[in-house]
Design an enzyme around this catalytic site. Structure first.
Site, PDB file in Angstrom:
ATOM      1  N   GLY A 266       0.809  -1.211   0.000  1.00 26.27           N
ATOM      2  CA  GLY A 266       0.000   0.000   0.000  1.00 26.27           C
ATOM      3  C   GLY A 266       0.848   1.269   0.000  1.00 26.27           C
ATOM      4  CB  ALA A 267       1.809   3.667   1.583  1.00 25.30           C
ATOM      5  CG  MET A 268       8.328   2.174   2.698  1.00 25.72           C
ATOM      6  SD  MET A 268       8.146   0.823   3.913  1.00 25.72           S
ATOM      7  CE  MET A 268       9.332   1.359   5.126  1.00 25.72           C
ATOM      8  CD  GLU A 303       2.375   3.691   5.194  1.00 24.97           C
ATOM      9  OE1 GLU A 303       3.488   3.522   5.729  1.00 24.97           O
ATOM     10  OE2 GLU A 303       1.606   2.738   4.934  1.00 24.97           O
ATOM     11  CG  HIS A 306       4.627   3.204  10.297  1.00 29.29           C
ATOM     12  ND1 HIS A 306       4.745   2.256  11.297  1.00 29.29           N
ATOM     13  CD2 HIS A 306       4.056   2.555   9.242  1.00 29.29           C
ATOM     14  CE1 HIS A 306       4.260   1.093  10.861  1.00 29.29           C
ATOM     15  NE2 HIS A 306       3.823   1.248   9.627  1.00 29.29           N
TER      16      HIS A 306
HETATM   17  N1  0A1 Z   1       5.736  -0.765   6.343  1.00 25.02           N
HETATM   18  C1  0A1 Z   1       4.761  -0.632   5.317  1.00 25.02           C
HETATM   19  C2  0A1 Z   1       4.489  -1.872   4.579  1.00 25.02           C
HETATM   20  C3  0A1 Z   1       5.422  -2.286   3.523  1.00 25.02           C
HETATM   21  C4  0A1 Z   1       6.162  -3.421   3.697  1.00 25.02           C
HETATM   22  C5  0A1 Z   1       6.945  -3.912   2.691  1.00 25.02           C
HETATM   23  C6  0A1 Z   1       6.969  -3.217   1.503  1.00 25.02           C
HETATM   24  O1  0A1 Z   1       7.694  -3.678   0.449  1.00 25.02           O
HETATM   25  C7  0A1 Z   1       8.009  -4.969   0.381  1.00 25.02           C
HETATM   26  C8  0A1 Z   1       6.263  -2.073   1.324  1.00 25.02           C
HETATM   27  C9  0A1 Z   1       5.496  -1.602   2.336  1.00 25.02           C
HETATM   28  C10 0A1 Z   1       3.450  -0.315   5.991  1.00 25.02           C
HETATM   29  O2  0A1 Z   1       3.114  -0.931   6.989  1.00 25.02           O
HETATM   30  O3  0A1 Z   1       2.727   0.514   5.494  1.00 25.02           O
HETATM   31 ZN    ZN Z   2       2.731  -0.164   8.611  1.00 24.66          ZN
END
Ligand code: 0A1
Ligand code: ZN
Length: 876
Positions: A266-268, A303, A306
């Site tokens: 979804g997003a990062m 996001e 986070h």
């Molecule tokens: N940390 C991000 C999720 C995420 C995890 C892996 C990714 O690429 C492999 C991309 C995004 C979240 O929780 O939104």
């Molecule tokens: Zn997350």
């Protein structure tokens, strides 16, 4: 397989890093022929790691190494060893500057991990282990470093972004330009980001609680610039909410979001530079549905949140992933509940948990919220880590209460700011801030599987004592046969015969959180004057299955009188489930199917009730999906489920026709579109009524759908009408609506994705042939995860009828696609195969065919580590 022997990594093997990186200076020269990366790492022996100077081990995958130097001197190749996994360098001093140069090829990167190109724009994805595809580095979250990044590129890429604040920019002699960014906060490599492209942006600002001004920017390709306003509004709401509810202020002077079309998730949450799947950030009333508007609000918030729960305080190792994800999902769910209808948000989340997470918990990939081992960490971005993890945090919140929870989170953030920590540290902060003991509660982190509560009651009229006896159990999961009792908060109320909540103690409180801790436990209530009806697990107070022998009459009673909206809906679901079980039995026995008149009249009164929130009414009227029904049965009979559900839907449509029509008109209006809770609720109920009416396939209702399609002023109404025409209209109606829709929207990526998904997931029209044809459509792209999820995912996950066709061709198709995709994008392939991993749950005929399809994947040749882990574990 890529690795001859995919290695299993164990939590018990965790060791602190041998070396720390105080400073990371990166220098990128972006070129189509290959990107040059130079790094300067200020490295120091970790005092906590012990004596001596072991070789420095750096991760690195698919990199072309050009040079290595320590303290300015080239290291000769006797002193280092390169493997497909990384670089090991002999070290003779405790502190030094390491310089590495390597080349990478973003233009060939289809895995979308590391640095890659999306529509000609450079972007990165480094979580969990993508940074090692950029340069050699200790790619683990407990190595936190201060990053400075210089990007050099041709003027064709006017926008050059990275984390932190811009500190320099200028022109090069050769006509290229550069920008340098500095991030003052130490961070793990997984939070690194870089973007370069020809982008436009919208800008706004936010004044923090302490009066600092933060610049907010959302970047996108020019054609999408009109679709950023909702995300910007959502961001500002989220920033304010985090200050008010958690006391968390943003810490940099700038916060940027970039939308990209090719993205695995979804997003990062990269520090200061979030990268989003465009589907999770871009919206306009004409092009996005209410669901998309709400998803965007939630993900932008997720996001953003986070920044504290994930970035300022990060994870020590990837086994602790739920530390940031469970907590952040809990935070975003509460935010969405505050912004919209709390009950409906809860219903949506619990529905997802009950279908997909419960299925995961009962399947071959079941794992605890804090797993003990993995082969490929990308496979552990699961519903268990995210959604069940959020439920675990919610239970702490329920046990402690609002204020105590806040004391705990304050202590957690204060104690661990700038650190990489564990789930244990989170629980400990909650305990220490409040002087409570959560020892037994910790089992939620270590034991997999969905607990079951068998509840019975007893009433002694003579003494006025009412008791609830709760027996808990938890089925075995891979590697865990016996489970210890969980600490389960069970929120209950008791209803008298008039439907009133009885006082439960002398304070007059009518709701109580029972703390279930034993395998079997009885809770007693004194002074009860009549046998009450228990309302159990209000608001879904714990992620468990509750079994209490409610009769049909009792559920009907709860549907009328229950004051907890979630449980009111749940009573309705239980009733529908009971009815549909009976219908399935009739179907199997070849008897006529019949829906009970009481059920019909209960649904009618829900529909006629104008006091209830219309979105709650819509949720109550919607029968449990085939997927929900499947998850709740021991042996899935796909054909019977479909037959029962179709029958029930048709009966409801026929019997409630007048009320549905009245509902449709009552909730239609021509106000301008606003993505606000009240309006969303009305549209939802109106479109639910429309869909039911068209189940009758009467021309006048299909005309109504056609009229709505022709005149809709927003995508919610347009897409709902289209879906109805596709499902229920004649071939001609359906095809011409689909064509018209495409003609109108072919230039809009998000709408085309919706157009794909709507067809592939249509039980009536999403045949395998159509799905194959969609894959040949010029707008389809196997290299684009959104397209894959719309078409192949829509078919395998949301088209229960066609995917489960009796000849097993649906399963074979999925297996074929998974194999093809694995060569391009292992992460997406491993996720897409999920429906086949459930083969054990089905009746023999389908089960064998699913198993054969899975076997076919296994035997197709070299599998990625991602896919190999899922398939090999599922075949056991
Ligand atoms: N940390 C991000 C999720 C995420 C995890 C892996 C990714 O690429 C492999 C991309 C995004 C979240 O929780 O939104
Ligand atoms: Zn997350």
């Amino acid at each position: 397989m890529k690795d001859a022997q995919p290695r299993t990594i164990y939590l018990k093997d965790y060791r602190v890093p041998d070396y720390l990186v105080d400073q990371t200076r990166l220098h990128f020269e972006l070129q189509p022929s290959g990107t040059l990366v130079r790094s300067e790492l200020h490295i120091r022996r970790n005092p906590a790691a012990g004596e001596g100077l072991p070789p420095l081990a750096l991760d690195g995958v698919e990199l072309e190494l050009l040079s290595v130097a320590i303290d300015g001197r080239e290291v000769d190749d006797q002193q280092f060893r390169v493997s497909p996994e990384g670089l090991s360098i002999d070290v003779d001093r405790p502190e030094f500057v390491l310089e590495i140069a390597n080349r990478i090829h973003p233009q060939d990167n289809t895995s979308l991990e590391g640095l890659y190109l999306s529509n000609g724009m450079y972007c990165t994805q480094c979580e969990a282990e993508g940074f090692r595809k950029i340069t050699y580095y200790p790619d683990r979250p407990d190595v936190m470093s201060r990053f400075t990044t210089t990007i050099v590129a041709s003027r064709d890429y006017p926008v050059l972004l990275s984390n932190g604040n811009e500190i320099d920019r200028g022109d090069m002699e050769d006509g290229r330009h550069f920008v340098t960014w500095e991030d003052p906060f130490a961070k793990p490599a997984y939070l690194f980001a870089l973007v370069a492209g020809d982008l436009e942006h919208v800008e706004d600002s936010f004044t923090t609680a302490s009066g600092r001004e933060v610049k907010l920017q959302i970047f996108t390709e020019a054609r999408n610039i009109g679709k950023c306003d909702h995300a910007m509004r959502s961001l500002k709401k989220a920033m304010r909410w985090d200050e008010e509810v958690y006391g968390r202020e943003y810490d940099l002077d700038i916060f940027m979001i970039v939308a990209v079309d090719h993205f695995n998730m979804g997003a990062m949450e990269n520090k200061g530079l979030n990268i989003f799947n465009s589907a999770c950030v871009l919206a306009s009333p004409e092009t996005a549905t209410d669901t998309a508007f709400q998803r965007i609000e939630a993900i932008v918030a997720h996001e953003y949140f986070h920044n504290w729960s994930g970035n300022r305080v990060t994870c020590r190792d990837w086994f602790q992933l739920s530390l940031k994800e469970g907590f952040t999902v809990f935070r975003d769910a509460e935010f969405s509940a505050d912004m919209n209808s709390r009950a409906v948000k809860r219903i949506e989340d619990v529905s997802m948990l009950r279908t997909a997470q419960f299925a995961e918990d009962a399947g071959p990939m079941a794992h605890p919220v804090r797993p003990d081992s993995y082969m490929e960490i990308s496979n552990f971005y699961t519903l268990t880590i995210y959604e069940k993890g959020a439920e675990v945090v919610r239970m702490i919140h329920t046990l402690l209460g609002e204020e105590a929870f806040r004391r705990g989170s304050d202590l957690y953030f204060e104690r661990h700011d700038g650190q990489a920590v564990t789930c244990e540290d989170f629980v400990k902060a909650m305990e220490d801030a409040n002087g409570v003991d959560l020892s037994q509660f910790r089992r939620w982190y270590s034991q997999a599987g969905t607990p079951v509560l068998d509840i019975s009651d007893d009433f002694d009229a003579a003494s006025g004592e009412y008791s609830l006896t709760v027996r808990q159990s938890c089925p075995p999961s891979p590697g865990q046969v016996e489970k210890e009792p969980f600490h389960i908060p069970l929120k209950i109320a008791l209803l008298d015969s008039a439907g009133k909540n009885l006082p439960l103690d002398t304070s007059g409180a009518t709701e109580q959180v029972l703390e279930v801790t034993e395998a079997e436990q009885t809770f007693r209530f004194e002074g009860v004057s009549e046998k009450p009806l228990p309302s159990i697990s209000r608001g879904f107070s714990s992620p468990v299955k509750v079994r209490y022998g409610y009769s049909k009459e009792q559920l009907l009673f709860l549907m009328r009188f229950e004051s907890d909206d979630f449980n009111r809906w749940d009573a309705c679901q239980r009733l529908a489930f009971m009815a549909m079980e009976a219908l399935q039995q009739d179907y199997r026995a070849g008897r006529d199917m019949r829906l009970s008149p009481e059920l019909l009249s209960a649904y009618r009164s829900v529909l006629q009730n104008r006091e209830l929130d219309p979105s709650l009414v819509a949720e109550m009227l919607s029968l449990p999906t085939a997927q929900v029904l499947a998850e709740q049965t021991d042996e899935i009979d796909a054909e019977a489920i479909v037959a029962a559900r179709n029958f029930a839907e048709a009966e409801l449509a026929r019997e409630l026709e007048e009320d549905l029509l009245a509902g449709y008109h009552a909730f239609s209006n021509d106000r301008p579109y606003r993505p606000e809770a009240g309006d969303i609720a009305e549209r939802r109920l109106k479109n639910t009524c429309l869909a039911y009416l068209c189940v009758t396939e009467k021309p006048e209702y299909l005309d109504l759908a056609q009229a709505q399609f022709d005149s809709a002023g927003n995508m919610t109404d347009s897409a709902a009408a289209l879906a109805t025409l596709v499902d229920r209209g004649s071939d001609e109606q359906a095809e011409s609506a689909l064509q018209e829709f495409y003609r109108c929207w072919h230039a809009d990526t998000q709408v085309v994705e919706l157009w794909f998904a709507l067809q592939a997931s249509s039980s009536q029209r999403g045949s395998l042939d159509r799905v194959r044809a969609l894959m040949q459509h010029p707008a389809f792209e196997l290299k684009n995860p959104n397209k894959v999820r719309s078409v192949i995912g829509g078919f395998a996950n949301r088209n229960f009828t066609q995917f489960h066709r009796a000849d097993g061709k649906g399963f074979e198709f999925l297996a074929e696609q998974v194999v093809a995709l694995d060569r391009l994008n292992p992460q997406v392939a491993a996720r897409l195969v999920t429906p086949l991993t459930r083969w054990k749950r089905y009746r023999a005929e389908l089960s064998e065919k699913m198993h054969a399809a899975l076997q076919m994947v296994m035997e197709s040749g070299e599998l990625s580590r991602d896919l190999y882990e899922v398939v090999s574990k599922s075949l056991v």
